[in-house]
Enzyme design. Structure first.
Site, PDB file in Angstrom:
ATOM      1  N   GLU A   1       0.842  -1.203   0.000  1.00  0.00           N
ATOM      2  CA  GLU A   1       0.000   0.000   0.000  1.00  0.00           C
ATOM      3  C   GLU A   1       0.879   1.256   0.000  1.00  0.00           C
ATOM      4  O   GLU A   1       1.874   1.323   0.710  1.00  0.00           O
ATOM      5  CB  GLU A   1      -0.856  -0.026   1.283  1.00  0.00           C
TER       6      GLU A   1
ATOM      7  N   LYS B   1      -9.098   2.397  -2.873  1.00  0.00           N
ATOM      8  CA  LYS B   1      -9.454   1.708  -1.618  1.00  0.00           C
ATOM      9  C   LYS B   1     -10.904   1.987  -1.227  1.00  0.00           C
ATOM     10  O   LYS B   1     -11.344   3.142  -1.235  1.00  0.00           O
ATOM     11  CB  LYS B   1      -8.511   2.196  -0.525  1.00  0.00           C
TER      12      LYS B   1
ATOM     13  N   CYS C   1      -5.469  -3.111   1.965  1.00  0.00           N
ATOM     14  CA  CYS C   1      -5.437  -3.099   3.438  1.00  0.00           C
ATOM     15  C   CYS C   1      -6.815  -3.250   4.113  1.00  0.00           C
ATOM     16  O   CYS C   1      -7.322  -4.342   4.185  1.00  0.00           O
ATOM     17  CB  CYS C   1      -4.713  -1.844   3.917  1.00  0.00           C
TER      18      CYS C   1
END
Lengths: 594, 594
Positions: free
Chosen positions: A44, A127, A163
């Protein structure tokens, strides 16, 4: 069933170092290509480092991140790596920040994952789940993405996630199941916490089951301010089988051959750069893209990533402390560190961590005896220096202390604290003169109860053990010595530093136990109060003596009071092992009775 | 058209002081009742204070907030105030925090506003729009409410809203229009920013138009750590007319008679404690409740709140600084403050703020001359002490400096910093011995470029001018002196402290201008870079000299580097006037060229 050789690059980026981080991607992509992997996955926010905090709001920084990404795609092609799909996290934006007067609904800065291939940025995933708890503030910075990007590579459909997407049920992993993917890639900047590895594997297994697909999880390594990233990259099959798992805390390329289900050709666009028709799954839009319908089978012997064995808690914590200190010092460009050596356990453990992190030649230890310093303290400090090989010197503080006392009318605590503050001035003078970063060495227990001197032993830029309870300091010392003995090396920490009763030695015959409960009693109460958010009644219900609970809570609340005398905005933020704890400084709430 | 006499209580709660804050509510409710008001409105989170940060996660604290609320309702009735509708902000929870393993979707801690009446908690509204930018972290703490509560009082339908609800279009105010209310109450914990009053009135007008109703806006006053709340409560009619506006920064009860449209009886339940049938408006559920269908007309002469005139920027900032310091010192229980007086402008302004905040008898000023201190500096420090009447003393530092120099080999910057650090030790010794809070006096310009000594002049618990650019420090000094002259008082700040060129006096003949650009050049660049998030190119495009921009940006980035030598977790957080700026410590991003 196609075989895909995947490479997970758990590497160590530096926040803000866009060109250095891009160079890391080029170097590890080369290694992945040499290992025969047509896909290599980086963590990330790889290009920017993580977390970048309010740099997100600087347009020049966002523009630099995007420009670096496009240049990186071109550079990889120029490196003859255009055939490798390189997945790299970066900072993107499709609008100004939410709080800007120019804000656009649903647009803004993005925590993004790009696929680089053929010299171009093929696609970017934004994300979806943004964490906003503990050490995370992502609702402050990013706008959530609502599209799941699926890339067909070698005939396998691969879904992209970042994540927090893996920590929450629903959203990307559920959509990935509906999209029928064969592999979900999860890129992470997941900070170390004690025993987090015990949580990660079951978590990845749950998501692999939810997606009905193999999950490839890659996490960064290294220190960033108060965070430490521990790697622990892994691959888990849809049925929960752990196929491969990387080491902790060190850079590593985990290469593994995966037999994955072939995508159903009908569902995807056959044109490489045109997204397929819109599908909606679990509230997310599915966007498909094809890079390759097939790839040659991997050449040579099968790649097996292996499964790293877990280590003991003490070994794990020690590594985290070493990495956290090393990266703080190196990434900030300090040539060396200096710390006071009292002969006690805290400075002995801190010094040993520093030597493990930087080598003895970059660690200066200063014994600063006063009239209250015992002979055994002076001897133990010198013994530690001998054992570790650090640069050692002795600077007595009595002349300076005496001059202050001759010019001011001081008594009691003011005299005790004066000694610690003269030591602080002395260390800062050495820092200015010689360029060292000053390390402080207070443990978490004494910091929590305020058993330290503001601008005295609290002077310094980094404290390797600020998040380590005193009882754990002892355990670490014993573990480190035993580990040395197992390796046939000399144990670094003098036995007498470990065994003797703790003392600040600021007044005649002083012992910690004059003021504090035994640490074996104190630490469990502190853990409940500080890390566990238990109130007085909760602590008593947990079996602690009510009188001791009241006494300890009063000390912690008084320590908060003491911090009010410290620099504005200074809080005891303890992030690596415990909670990120934000409490008001001005605050009359008291848990203790009277 | 019923006439409703409303009382807005802009008061000063203390975080965590539940019983003290409840006592404030009882006292001001009495005043409101004495003024004939059947409704009195207190600020956001009145019972707990604001912001409570991670105390939200402590169940004992949430339970105490709820228990205090119910006890308060009973106490108000016992005070014979049961007929008054008392609107009071507090912390509630209908589930564990989002991050708890016991979390329940859509439930959790709530930023709540209760209506107390007849000895009971009649209804609670849960804040809908949660701010998560600048100084606000409410996505971390609270779950958003989806119900707009409408209370019928004296035949008028009153909608309840909290703070951020008024800063965003859509949601509660739009729902209030659909619900056909006559009045919207907005309770706030809205921190002071420069010129925020110029933004608030147009904002309240926009929402009054959106709701098609009168808006009663109440804001707290007082200091809380790095925030200052400035009051500025006001009432705006649906057509935008400003009906009443309270003063800034001081506790005040704004009482005003409002002629408001009568509610249509059909739409509301006539039973006082049963919610009406569900309605949905603008995505929110409307929940109605009747307290009274009519009230006697207000007795005596009409109540007119009046409209407070705006003050100059300098007067406004000065008040904010005085209130911020006063509450930090008093709410934390410090008897007094101590600060170093150099004879320069920064310490003179800081000392004058302290005297205005606490009175001269609670302010100790210490002149700490060295061999580099000029005679005019010593004279100006003494002159300031004479003019303000603060407790003055002289403590020469040369003996201590000389002892350090005799025992260590120091040169250059290390010697300069040593002098500042000896002063820091001296002030902390006085703090320990006599109980003062130490004030630091660095201005925002010198803090931004790192023109200060870590653990030297940065030693202290509160800096009254840390958010004041140097050019504003001068303006404030002139304003304060002129204001004194207008009142026929002696100007507190010596003219020569204002007029002379700034110097740190740490080496012979040293001037700020040896190292820094003129402050008139420096400050605009810093404002763009620090407060405005402009990058190098943006600053050059704004008309600044590229070479100076590069020089200044390099200094700021080096100052961030310098802070890396400071205590872990310490950042220069600047909240009251500028932005809350969170930047990574470890960070290689550089805006300056080369």
């Amino acid at each position: 069933m196609p075989t895909l050789r995947i490479a997970l690059a758990q590497v160590n980026p530096t926040v803000g170092d866009l060109s250095g981080n891009a160079a890391l991607v080029r170097r590890w992509s080369r290694t992945a290509a040499d290992a025969g992997a047509p896909i290599v996955v980086f963590p990330e926010m790889m290009l920017t480092g993580y977390p970048v905090e309010d740099l997100v709001f600087r347009e020049s920084f966002v523009a630099a991140s995007r420009a670096t990404l496009h240049q990186l795609a071109a550079d990889l092609a120029a490196d003859d790596l255009g055939d490798v799909a390189v997945l790299v996290g970066y900072l993107d934006a499709d609008g100004p920040p939410r709080t800007s007067s120019r804000a656009i609904e649903g647009k803004g800065p993005r925590n993004a994952l790009a696929v680089l291939h053929g010299g171009r940025v093929v696609v970017s995933y934004f994300k979806h789940h943004l964490p906003n708890y503990g050490v995370f503030d992502e609702d402050r910075y990013f706008v959530s993405g609502d599209t799941l990007n699926v890339v067909r590579l070698g005939g396998v459909d691969v879904a992209l996630t970042i994540c927090e997407d893996i920590w929450q049920a629903g959203g990307p992993f559920a959509a990935a199941r509906e999209a029928g993917v064969g592999l979900v890639v999860s890129v992470n900047g997941s900070p170390y916490e004690l025993n987090k590895d015990d949580v990660r594997l079951p978590l990845v297994r749950r998501r692999a089951a939810e997606a009905g697909a193999t999950v490839a999880y890659v996490n960064m390594v290294g220190g960033q301010d108060e965070l430490v990233f521990d790697g622990d990259s892994m691959i888990v099959a849809a049925d929960g089988t752990l196929l491969a798992r990387g080491p902790r805390f060190v850079e590593h390329l985990l290469v593994h051959d995966l037999d994955l289900p072939a995508a159903e050709t009908a569902t995807a666009s056959s044109v490489s750069d045109r997204p397929g028709a819109d599908e909606i799954a679990d509230g997310m839009r599915i966007s498909r893209m094809t890079i390759s319908e097939s790839l040659p089978a991997p050449a040579g012997p099968p790649a097996v990533g292996g499964v790293e064995e877990p280590v003991t808690d003490e070994a794990e914590v020690w590594q985290a402390l070493v990495v956290g200190l090393r990266d703080y010092v190196n990434k900030n460009g300090f040539p060396s560190v200096v710390l006071g050596l009292s002969g006690g356990i805290d400075s002995a453990v801190a010094a040993t961590i520093a030597v493990d992190a930087l080598g003895p030649e970059r660690v200066a230890g200063v014994s600063m005896p006063s009239q209250h310093s015992s002979q055994h303290s002076r001897d133990d400090a010198a013994d530690l220096a001998r054992r570790t090989g650090l640069d050692y010197r002795v600077e007595p503080i009595q002349p300076m202390v005496d001059t202050f006392l001759a010019n001011l009318s001081l008594s009691g605590l003011a005299v005790e604290n004066l000694q610690a503050r003269v030591r602080g001035v002395l260390l800062m003078a050495l820092s200015n003169q010689e360029g060292h970063l000053v390390l402080t060495t207070g443990n978490k227990s004494e910091l929590a109860v305020g058993y330290s001197t503001l601008y005295g032993d609290s002077v310094g830029g980094f404290n390797p053990i600020k998040d380590v309870w005193k009882t754990l300091v002892w355990k670490l010392a014993r573990w480190r010595n035993d580990d040395a003995a197992r390796r046939g090396q000399q144990p670094p920490i003098p036995e007498s530093s470990i065994g003797k009763p703790p003392s600040a030695e600021l007044s005649p015959g002083q012992l910690d136990s004059d003021t504090l409960p035994e640490y074996s009693v104190l630490d469990p109460i502190l853990i409940g109060y500080v890390d566990g958010d238990l109130g007085r009644d909760g602590l008593v219900a947990a079996g602690h003596d009510p009188a001791v609970v009241d006494r300890v809570l009063r000390m912690v609340d008084l320590a908060e009071y003491k911090r009010r005398q410290s620099a504005p905005g200074t809080k005891t933020s303890i992030k690596a092992f415990g909670r990120d704890r934000r409490l008001p400084i001005t605050n009359r709430w008291r848990e203790h009775s009277s």
